[in-house]
Design a protein around this motif. Structure first.
Motif, short mmCIF file in Angstrom:
data_model
loop_
_atom_site.label_atom_id
_atom_site.label_comp_id
_atom_site.label_asym_id
_atom_site.label_seq_id
_atom_site.Cartn_x
_atom_site.Cartn_y
_atom_site.Cartn_z
N ILE A 67 0.87 -1.35 0.04
CA ILE A 67 0.02 -0.15 0.13
C ILE A 67 0.76 1.29 -0.22
O ILE A 67 1.88 1.20 0.61
N LEU A 68 0.54 2.23 -0.79
CA LEU A 68 1.09 3.51 -0.67
C LEU A 68 0.82 4.40 0.45
O LEU A 68 -0.05 4.16 1.31
N ARG A 69 1.84 5.31 0.98
CA ARG A 69 1.66 6.00 1.90
C ARG A 69 0.48 6.77 1.96
O ARG A 69 -0.19 6.86 3.11
N GLU A 70 0.05 7.56 0.92
CA GLU A 70 -1.06 8.28 0.99
C GLU A 70 -2.43 7.63 1.29
O GLU A 70 -3.19 8.04 2.12
N GLU A 71 -2.52 6.38 0.71
CA GLU A 71 -3.62 5.51 0.87
C GLU A 71 -3.77 5.04 2.40
O GLU A 71 -4.82 5.12 2.88
N ALA A 72 -2.59 4.67 3.00
CA ALA A 72 -2.58 4.28 4.33
C ALA A 72 -2.67 5.40 5.06
O ALA A 72 -3.66 5.05 6.12
N GLU A 73 -2.35 6.72 4.89
CA GLU A 73 -2.81 7.72 5.80
C GLU A 73 -4.31 7.93 5.52
O GLU A 73 -4.91 8.37 6.78
N HIS A 74 -4.96 7.87 4.60
CA HIS A 74 -6.27 8.40 4.50
C HIS A 74 -6.98 7.20 5.31
O HIS A 74 -8.05 7.61 5.98
#
Length: 271
Positions: A67-74
């Motif tokens: 998973i990419l950072r942005e998706e994980a953050e969301h």
């Protein structure tokens, strides 16, 4: 190509030969290679994962989810919003999470996020303790494509011979017991411990003792949520997605240490 995508997604970390795909679709290997190139680019652009191609006669393709950072953050931000609801407060300073951990879409994302940490590490088995950690462990194991086993507080006849340990609950300081079938974990395995919630760390400490009893190595500890704990935790190395503090029947939820540990200091500070 749709069937090829489904086949790879259902078998993460498994090398699938070009010969297999060529026979399955009655197509030339050159055509299969072109299709895999398209899938590889699409997976990367969408942040689905890495499609690794291995050259040679024994080579093929291997799908590695991440998973990419942005998706994980969301996702973490969404979890913080949900868990911060005042009506989730439970006596004893706990927070109700069962509805989230029973939601297939949330479980898939949690499993994908936690598995990303072990993208380049060897994990042979995922271990959890009954009962609420079971769906989380299953999701993580699915993305790592390894077995998961369930430790129980009471041994059952269907488990056969078991290994048991006593441990001290980190929050209540009571002596507890947990057991695991001798057939569950092979010696020299690398074991990932997954659980839904950690406060004092006593349960995870007991699981770690069981890993030692099986002459295996601890690959890591990952939990969905960690609770606020004033004392000394029995576990120092772990990752958590969210951190929950409760005081005067108020709930405060913040990001756990996962985002910073995995993606570095550039991670957005979520409120």
């Amino acid at each position: 190509m749709v069937d090829m995508t489904r086949y790879l997604l259902e078998r993460p970390h498994q090398l699938v030969s070009l010969t297999f795909f060529a026979a399955r679709y009655e197509s030339a290997k050159s055509s299969i290679s072109e299709d895999l190139t398209i899938l590889k680019r699409t997976f990367q652009n969408r942040g689905t994962g890495l499609l690794e191609t291995v050259p040679g006669a024994a080579g093929g393709a291997r799908f590695i989810p991440y998973i990419l950072r942005e998706e994980a953050e969301h996702f973490v931000e969404d979890m913080i919003d949900e868990l911060s609801a005042a009506d989730r407060y439970l006596p004893g300073g706990y927070v109700y999470m069962s509805d989230i951990l029973g939601r297939p879409a949330a479980l898939r994302q949690i499993g994908r996020i936690l598995a990303t940490q072990y993208l380049n590490q060897n994990v042979d088995v995922v271990v959890t303790v009954a009962t609420k950690g079971i769906p989380l462990a299953q999701s993580v194991a699915n993305y790592l494509n390894v077995p998961f086993v369930i430790v129980r507080h009471d041994s059952q006849i269907t488990e056969g011979s078991t290994v048991s340990v006593n441990y001290v609950s980190g929050s209540t300081k009571r002596i507890e017991r947990m057991a695991l079938s001798k057939r569950s974990v092979k010696p020299d395995s690398r074991v990932l411990i997954v659980d839904d919630y950690m406060k004092g760390g006593g349960t995870v400490g007991g699981l770690r003792s069981l890993v030692d009893e099986f002459d295996s190595q601890l690959a890591g500890v990952a939990v969905f949520a960690e609770g606020d704990f004033a004392g000394q935790r029995t576990v120092s190395k772990y990752t958590s997605l969210v951190k929950i503090q409760t005081q005067d029947e108020q709930i405060k939820v913040a990001p756990g240490n996962y985002l910073t540990q995995i993606f570095g200091d550039e991670t957005t500070q979520l409120n």
